[in-house]
Design an enzyme around this catalytic site. Structure first.
Site, PDB file in Angstrom:
ATOM      1  N   ARG A 111       0.880  -1.176   0.000  1.00  0.00           N
ATOM      2  CA  ARG A 111       0.000   0.000   0.000  1.00  0.00           C
ATOM      3  C   ARG A 111       0.911   1.218   0.000  1.00  0.00           C
ATOM      4  O   ARG A 111       1.626   1.476   0.982  1.00  0.00           O
ATOM      5  CB  ARG A 111      -0.913  -0.007   1.229  1.00  0.00           C
ATOM      6  CG  ARG A 111      -1.671   1.301   1.393  1.00  0.00           C
ATOM      7  CD  ARG A 111      -2.784   1.228   2.420  1.00  0.00           C
ATOM      8  NE  ARG A 111      -3.936   0.510   1.888  1.00  0.00           N
ATOM      9  CZ  ARG A 111      -5.152   0.544   2.430  1.00  0.00           C
ATOM     10  NH1 ARG A 111      -5.379   1.261   3.513  1.00  0.00           N
ATOM     11  NH2 ARG A 111      -6.149  -0.125   1.890  1.00  0.00           N
ATOM     12  N   HIS A 138      -7.405   0.932  -6.368  1.00  0.00           N
ATOM     13  CA  HIS A 138      -7.599   0.005  -5.246  1.00  0.00           C
ATOM     14  C   HIS A 138      -8.300  -1.254  -5.779  1.00  0.00           C
ATOM     15  O   HIS A 138      -9.462  -1.529  -5.454  1.00  0.00           O
ATOM     16  CB  HIS A 138      -8.455   0.700  -4.169  1.00  0.00           C
ATOM     17  CG  HIS A 138      -8.422   0.034  -2.827  1.00  0.00           C
ATOM     18  ND1 HIS A 138      -7.638  -1.065  -2.539  1.00  0.00           N
ATOM     19  CD2 HIS A 138      -9.093   0.308  -1.672  1.00  0.00           C
ATOM     20  CE1 HIS A 138      -7.822  -1.417  -1.273  1.00  0.00           C
ATOM     21  NE2 HIS A 138      -8.703  -0.605  -0.731  1.00  0.00           N
ATOM     22  N   GLN A 141     -10.145  -3.939  -3.538  1.00  0.00           N
ATOM     23  CA  GLN A 141     -11.438  -3.486  -3.039  1.00  0.00           C
ATOM     24  C   GLN A 141     -12.535  -3.742  -4.070  1.00  0.00           C
ATOM     25  O   GLN A 141     -13.583  -4.310  -3.754  1.00  0.00           O
ATOM     26  CB  GLN A 141     -11.362  -1.983  -2.715  1.00  0.00           C
ATOM     27  CG  GLN A 141     -12.655  -1.396  -2.229  1.00  0.00           C
ATOM     28  CD  GLN A 141     -13.030  -1.899  -0.845  1.00  0.00           C
ATOM     29  OE1 GLN A 141     -12.227  -1.813   0.067  1.00  0.00           O
ATOM     30  NE2 GLN A 141     -14.228  -2.433  -0.687  1.00  0.00           N
ATOM     31  N   ASP A 232     -17.449   6.490  -0.959  1.00  0.00           N
ATOM     32  CA  ASP A 232     -16.137   6.409  -0.302  1.00  0.00           C
ATOM     33  C   ASP A 232     -15.928   7.753   0.401  1.00  0.00           C
ATOM     34  O   ASP A 232     -16.684   8.714   0.167  1.00  0.00           O
ATOM     35  CB  ASP A 232     -15.053   6.163  -1.380  1.00  0.00           C
ATOM     36  CG  ASP A 232     -13.653   6.031  -0.799  1.00  0.00           C
ATOM     37  OD1 ASP A 232     -13.511   5.827   0.427  1.00  0.00           O
ATOM     38  OD2 ASP A 232     -12.674   6.146  -1.579  1.00  0.00           O
ATOM     39  N   CYS A 272     -16.697   1.330   0.754  1.00  0.00           N
ATOM     40  CA  CYS A 272     -15.467   0.541   0.936  1.00  0.00           C
ATOM     41  C   CYS A 272     -14.951   0.631   2.367  1.00  0.00           C
ATOM     42  O   CYS A 272     -14.214  -0.237   2.808  1.00  0.00           O
ATOM     43  CB  CYS A 272     -14.412   0.976  -0.069  1.00  0.00           C
ATOM     44  SG  CYS A 272     -13.978   2.712   0.069  1.00  0.00           S
ATOM     45  N   ARG A 300     -13.447  -9.045   1.323  1.00  0.00           N
ATOM     46  CA  ARG A 300     -12.049  -8.708   1.040  1.00  0.00           C
ATOM     47  C   ARG A 300     -11.167  -9.922   1.347  1.00  0.00           C
ATOM     48  O   ARG A 300     -10.237 -10.239   0.613  1.00  0.00           O
ATOM     49  CB  ARG A 300     -11.598  -7.515   1.909  1.00  0.00           C
ATOM     50  CG  ARG A 300     -12.314  -6.187   1.627  1.00  0.00           C
ATOM     51  CD  ARG A 300     -11.894  -5.590   0.311  1.00  0.00           C
ATOM     52  NE  ARG A 300     -10.457  -5.458   0.203  1.00  0.00           N
ATOM     53  CZ  ARG A 300      -9.737  -4.440   0.724  1.00  0.00           C
ATOM     54  NH1 ARG A 300     -10.349  -3.469   1.364  1.00  0.00           N
ATOM     55  NH2 ARG A 300      -8.430  -4.379   0.555  1.00  0.00           N
TER      56      ARG A 300
HETATM   57  N1   CP Z   1     -11.342  -0.396   2.395  1.00  0.00           N
HETATM   58  C1   CP Z   1     -10.083  -0.467   2.825  1.00  0.00           C
HETATM   59  O1   CP Z   1      -9.152  -0.673   2.062  1.00  0.00           O
HETATM   60  O2   CP Z   1      -9.931  -0.325   4.165  1.00  0.00           O
HETATM   61  P1   CP Z   1      -8.560  -0.084   4.914  1.00  0.00           P
HETATM   62  O3   CP Z   1      -8.028   1.243   4.448  1.00  0.00           O
HETATM   63  O4   CP Z   1      -8.908  -0.074   6.377  1.00  0.00           O
HETATM   64  O5   CP Z   1      -7.605  -1.177   4.570  1.00  0.00           O
HETATM   65  N1  NVA Z   2     -10.123   6.657  -1.146  1.00  0.00           N
HETATM   66  C1  NVA Z   2      -9.769   6.148   0.150  1.00  0.00           C
HETATM   67  C2  NVA Z   2      -9.963   4.673   0.212  1.00  0.00           C
HETATM   68  C3  NVA Z   2      -9.775   4.069   1.562  1.00  0.00           C
HETATM   69  C4  NVA Z   2      -9.914   2.587   1.538  1.00  0.00           C
HETATM   70  C5  NVA Z   2      -8.341   6.522   0.461  1.00  0.00           C
HETATM   71  O1  NVA Z   2      -7.478   6.408  -0.430  1.00  0.00           O
HETATM   72  O2  NVA Z   2      -8.063   6.920   1.585  1.00  0.00           O
END
Ligand code: CP
Ligand code: NVA
Length: 335
Positions: A111, A138, A141, A232, A272, A300
């Site tokens: 990430r 993502h 997701q 989101d 999400c 997930r």
């Molecule tokens: N939806 C999602 O990716 O959650 P986290 O940021 O908690 O991993």
């Molecule tokens: N768009 C959000 C998604 C979190 C899972 C972010 O990048 O923070």
């Protein structure tokens, strides 16, 4: 030597086609059923003895926990690396991290902020790299989200998925999926360029013409007859400095009872997560009877396990598909 980013990585959907996505859904269903067998006399552990390095340069709850538990349940071992402690491209060059982790591990889950950094990681690693979220996309997701609809029998080429909010990484992955798997995707975001989705992803998806992809800035217009209302956060990780401005800009991009009333009566609501009740979604809708947010969050785990088996034990994945016949719904989706 640099390897091509490709089939052995999961950075997005561009190396997949509709059939391969439906295969992943079917394998996810199978994996979900095996869950009880993760322990006990006949455990299902197709990645026994494999190790996965997980790099998290941003906060996470769902992604980190579901990957760590998923790897454990499949018989593997996950090594958690905080971005800050290993210092991607600050303490150490991403190329060296890729080469080194490839000597120790069987896969990398990452990430990161810039998407170009995960691409570089994938190019230099000799092991598969999985995108656990970047500023651009993502895919884990959205694969789990589409699987959730498939599992509930809601997915078909006409399903209208309406994303209300920012044209961010999550919206980009929906658009990328729409370039491959046929459905009707509508994004309702503010008109300013900074809230629009990635231009290249949108152009490619539209060129592929698998799906109808619309951008309708008025949320009430966009949500009409929706099968799925999706949202989101208004402020993504890394954008915290813009929180106040975004609270104002996105005020009307909220999933609430009024918006839900223009969707189909059978519509489901997805998020999400993490969610901010009172901002992008009201508590009433988030916790209401049409919300399937916890099912999508649970999935997930199952979907990422399927991706891990595909990448780490392709023989097992292939064996499943040799013996498993696609049902009629799946056949229709990929015909
Ligand atoms: N939806 C999602 O990716 O959650 P986290 O940021 O908690 O991993
Ligand atoms: N768009 C959000 C998604 C979190 C899972 C972010 O990048 O923070």
């Amino acid at each position: 030597m640099e390897k091509q980013i490709g089939k052995r990585d999961f950075l997005g959907f561009s190396h997949l086609n509709a059939a391969k996505i439906v295969e992943l859904f079917d394998f996810s269903l199978f994996i979900k059923k095996q869950r009880g067998k993760a322990t006990g006399d006949h455990p299902y552990r197709p990645v026994e003895g494999k190790t996965v390095a997980m790099i998290f340069n941003k906060p996470s709850l769902r992604t980190r926990v579901s990957f760590e538990i998923g790897i454990h349940e499949l018989g593997g071992y996950a090594v958690n690396l905080e971005g800050k402690s290993i210092g991607v491209n600050s303490r150490e060059a991403v190329e060296d991290i890729a080469l080194l982790l490839s000597r120790y591990n069987d896969a990398i889950v990452a990430r990161l902020h810039e998407h170009s950094v995960i691409e570089s990681l994938a190019r230099h690693a000799s092991i598969p790299v999985i995108n656990a979220l970047t500023d651009l996309s993502h895919p884990c997701q959205i694969l789990a989200d589409a699987f959730t609809l498939y599992e509930k029998g809601l997915w078909n080429e006409k399903i209208k998925v309406v994303f209300i909010g920012d044209g961010n990484n999550v919206a980009n992955s929906w658009i990328e999926l729409a370039g491959i798997l046929p459905f009707h995707f509508v994004l309702s975001c503010p008109e300013d360029a900074e809230y629009m989705p990635d231009g290249e992803i949108l152009e490619t998806a539209r060129k592929n013409s698998a799906s109808t992809i619309e951008i309708i800035h008025d949320p009430l217009e966009a949500a009409k007859e929706a099968d799925v209302l999706y949202t989101d956060v208004w402020t993504s990780m890394g954008q915290e400095g813009e929180t106040q401005k975004r609270l104002e800009t996105f005020r009307k991009y909220q999933i609430n009872a009024e918006l839900l009333a223009v969707a189909k009566p059978s519509a489901v609501v997805m998020h999400c997560m993490p969610a901010h009740r009172g901002q992008e979604i009201t508590a009433e809708v988030m916790d209401g009877p049409q919300s399937i947010v916890m099912d999508e969050a649970e999935n997930r785990l199952h979907v990422q396990k399927a991706v891990l088996v595909k990448l780490l034990n392709h023989e097992e994945y292939r064996k499943f598909h040799l013996t498993h016949r696609l049902d009629n719904v799946a056949k229709k989706l990929i015909s």
